[in-house]
Motif scaffolding. Structure first.
Motif, PDB file in Angstrom:
ATOM      1  N   THR A 125     -22.607 -46.848  -0.251  1.00 33.29           N
ATOM      2  CA  THR A 125     -21.688 -46.086   0.590  1.00 33.29           C
ATOM      3  C   THR A 125     -22.368 -45.632   1.883  1.00 33.29           C
ATOM      4  OG1 THR A 125     -20.421 -45.288  -1.316  1.00 33.29           O
ATOM      5  CG2 THR A 125     -20.242 -44.017   0.718  1.00 33.29           C
ATOM      6  N   ASN A 185     -18.485 -39.126  -4.513  1.00 38.29           N
ATOM      7  CA  ASN A 185     -18.835 -40.457  -4.019  1.00 38.29           C
ATOM      8  C   ASN A 185     -18.321 -40.759  -2.614  1.00 38.29           C
ATOM      9  OD1 ASN A 185     -20.270 -41.453  -6.393  1.00 38.29           O
ATOM     10  ND2 ASN A 185     -18.270 -41.331  -7.409  1.00 38.29           N
ATOM     11  N   LYS A 186     -18.051 -39.706  -1.849  1.00 39.32           N
ATOM     12  CA  LYS A 186     -17.704 -39.872  -0.446  1.00 39.32           C
ATOM     13  C   LYS A 186     -18.683 -39.075   0.411  1.00 39.32           C
ATOM     14  CE  LYS A 186     -12.718 -40.849  -0.362  1.00 39.32           C
ATOM     15  NZ  LYS A 186     -11.424 -40.441   0.242  1.00 39.32           N
ATOM     16  N   GLN A 226     -14.303 -31.064  -0.567  1.00 42.49           N
ATOM     17  CA  GLN A 226     -13.233 -31.427  -1.483  1.00 42.49           C
ATOM     18  C   GLN A 226     -12.757 -30.171  -2.194  1.00 42.49           C
ATOM     19  OE1 GLN A 226     -12.057 -34.385  -1.706  1.00 42.49           O
ATOM     20  NE2 GLN A 226     -13.618 -35.876  -1.189  1.00 42.49           N
ATOM     21  N   GLU A 269     -13.051 -48.177   9.771  1.00 42.21           N
ATOM     22  CA  GLU A 269     -12.633 -48.726   8.476  1.00 42.21           C
ATOM     23  C   GLU A 269     -13.416 -48.095   7.312  1.00 42.21           C
ATOM     24  OE1 GLU A 269     -13.132 -52.950   8.906  1.00 42.21           O
ATOM     25  OE2 GLU A 269     -11.255 -53.180  10.011  1.00 42.21           O
ATOM     26  N   GLU A 298     -12.114 -45.307   5.388  1.00 45.92           N
ATOM     27  CA  GLU A 298     -11.223 -44.352   4.720  1.00 45.92           C
ATOM     28  C   GLU A 298     -11.698 -44.011   3.315  1.00 45.92           C
ATOM     29  OE1 GLU A 298      -6.486 -43.812   3.540  1.00 45.92           O
ATOM     30  OE2 GLU A 298      -7.197 -45.684   4.462  1.00 45.92           O
ATOM     31  N   LYS A 299     -12.248 -44.997   2.590  1.00 43.88           N
ATOM     32  CA  LYS A 299     -12.681 -44.781   1.213  1.00 43.88           C
ATOM     33  C   LYS A 299     -14.107 -44.234   1.119  1.00 43.88           C
ATOM     34  CE  LYS A 299      -9.726 -48.440  -0.695  1.00 43.88           C
ATOM     35  NZ  LYS A 299      -9.699 -49.717  -1.466  1.00 43.88           N
ATOM     36  N   GLU A 300     -14.801 -44.204   2.253  1.00 40.40           N
ATOM     37  CA  GLU A 300     -16.219 -43.808   2.224  1.00 40.40           C
ATOM     38  C   GLU A 300     -16.491 -42.408   2.765  1.00 40.40           C
ATOM     39  OE1 GLU A 300     -15.830 -47.820   1.427  1.00 40.40           O
ATOM     40  OE2 GLU A 300     -15.224 -46.914   3.330  1.00 40.40           O
ATOM     41  N   GLU A 327     -10.911 -43.790   9.914  1.00 39.86           N
ATOM     42  CA  GLU A 327     -10.160 -44.577   8.936  1.00 39.86           C
ATOM     43  C   GLU A 327      -9.738 -45.941   9.470  1.00 39.86           C
ATOM     44  OE1 GLU A 327      -6.921 -42.153   7.652  1.00 39.86           O
ATOM     45  OE2 GLU A 327      -8.199 -40.776   6.493  1.00 39.86           O
TER      46      GLU A 327
END
Length: 440
Positions: A283, A403-404, A215, A322, A324-326, A318
């Motif tokens: 997660t 948190n990913k 990030q 499924e 994308e948020k993880e 993604e």
């Protein structure tokens, strides 16, 4: 009768005189191992008192700001005006910092016009892809061993600290090695040397792991947890009086070598976090579930997408998985962070069954404050191509940020018996993971 009276009087004088000469309880004082239970209890209490005193001492010891860490670790090669200036700063700052805890002889030695080697001060440390800077917060002090050294006691002490760190590349832009001062100094921009701190990864590949900060973050500072081991010599008395503090190392090294940031023989890195948070566990388990529930055919597609390019590969995570948020899929590093080795269909496996209640997640020694990292054990039941049932434990190394999941690496696979798979002994499992953690 008169002689009896005189004898009693003399006995009374001896008793009173002896009482006036009784010394205060030594600090510290340990009872011999042959004493009875009540003596052992007293020994435990005294050791706790010593540990409390040592924690206060090391809290002050490690509170040196960055400029003083750089200054007090200088060891000039020549005896000239620069040496004397360095010595005066060393003497004054050291006495001001920890003088209240030192013995009279230690203070006198510091004032004898030379830099003493009796105090191995906090220094810059290079651990893996990080370099420490500034002060460190002391979390815990634990006495490992105690023995007599003449009239003094010497303790082997484990000091757990939360240490501020920055990346190797950031440190190499800020510091250089000063040959005359024989320590690191802040560098001017044109003096930057990218090899001042050069870890194994830098030496081999010429650059850091690209996924360390997946990030984008302008602040490269972070925090790690380490245990530093010291020998602390203490003089008996009514308060803590320190004679010397020296690093515990398996071999003796010269002062010139000891000052190098890469000399960390007295240090052990430990997990920053004691356990994964409920959100982190959720997660990681979701990612593992999504991967394990896919068919073998999916992973043929996964491999093709991997070799096709970033945009296609990102869509796999993604859209198909499924997640994308993880997960965070970086264009620069996705081939290293989510390699095709993640395919769980090894060799003859046809079908996978997963009970995510059996997944065990333990913080890795390489975790930091910003970047939690974990060793993840995944026991699975499989059906082979010959229709037989087999049980395995998959081990993954997982890194997170914000948190990913920012990277996931397959470590190894071991075969399990049905009994071992069905056995729900989390304590035993945690011990196995901790052993692997050391080598992660």
């Amino acid at each position: 009768m008169k002689k009896t009276y005189q004898g009693a009087l003399m006995l009374l004088i001896v008793i009173l005189t002896g009482c006036t000469q009784i010394e205060p309880t030594p600090f510290p004082a340990f009872i011999d191992s042959t004493v009875e239970q009540e003596g052992k209890q007293e020994q435990v209490q005294e050791q706790e008192m010593v540990q409390a005193g040592l924690k206060m001492f090391f809290t002050s010891y490690f509170s040196l700001p960055e400029d003083e860490v750089l200054l007090l670790n200088q060891n000039p090669v020549l005896i000239d005006s620069s040496y004397w200036e360095t010595y005066r700063d060393y003497r004054d700052k050291l006495i001001n910092q920890i003088g209240d805890y030192l013995t009279i002889s230690a203070k006198e030695k510091i004032k004898e016009n030379y830099i003493t080697y009796d105090f191995h001060l906090p220094k810059k440390l290079q651990l893996n892809e990080y370099v420490s800077f500034g002060s460190a917060a002391v979390e815990e002090v634990h006495i490992i061993d105690a023995r007599f050294l003449g009239e003094n006691m010497i303790y082997q002490v484990a000091v757990t600290t939360l240490s501020q760190v920055e990346t190797l590349s950031a440190a190499n832009k800020k510091y250089k090695w000063h040959t005359d001062k024989h320590y690191y100094v802040k560098a001017e921009e044109h003096e930057t040397n990218k090899y001042t701190f050069s870890g194994d990864q830098l030496a081999v590949n010429g650059s850091e792991n690209s996924y360390i900060y997946a990030q984008e973050d302008s602040d490269n500072n972070d925090e790690i947890k380490i245990v530093q081991y010291y020998w602390v010599e203490v003089k008996p008395g009514i308060k803590l009086q320190v004679e010397s503090v020296k690093e515990v190392t398996p071999i003796l090294v010269s002062e010139q070598t000891r000052h190098l940031a890469g000399n960390t023989k007295h240090i052990e890195r430990v997990p920053y976090w004691k356990e994964a948070s409920s959100r982190q566990q959720s997660t990681i388990k979701k990612v593992i579930n999504s991967m394990m529930l896919k068919s073998n055919d999916f992973y043929s597609y996964y491999e093709k997408a991997f070799h096709t390019g970033y945009d296609v590969f990102k869509l796999v995570w993604e859209r198909d998985l499924e997640l994308e948020k993880e997960v965070f899929i970086s264009e620069d590093s996705y081939k290293e962070t989510f390699n095709i080795m993640l395919n769980p269909y090894k060799h003859t496996i046809k079908k996978i069954e997963l009970d995510d209640n059996k997944i065990m997640i333990v913080p890795s020694v390489y975790s930091t404050k910003k970047q939690p990292r974990f060793i993840v054990n995944v026991p699975i039941k499989t059906t082979l191509h010959n229709s037989q049932t087999a049980y395995y434990n998959y081990r993954y190394y997982v890194g997170m940020e914000q948190n990913k999941v920012e990277f996931m690496q397959f470590m190894n696979r071991e075969e399990l018996t049905e009994e071992a798979y069905l056995k729900e002994n989390e304590h035993e499992g945690a011990q196995i993971i901790d052993e692997e953690n050391k080598d992660a």
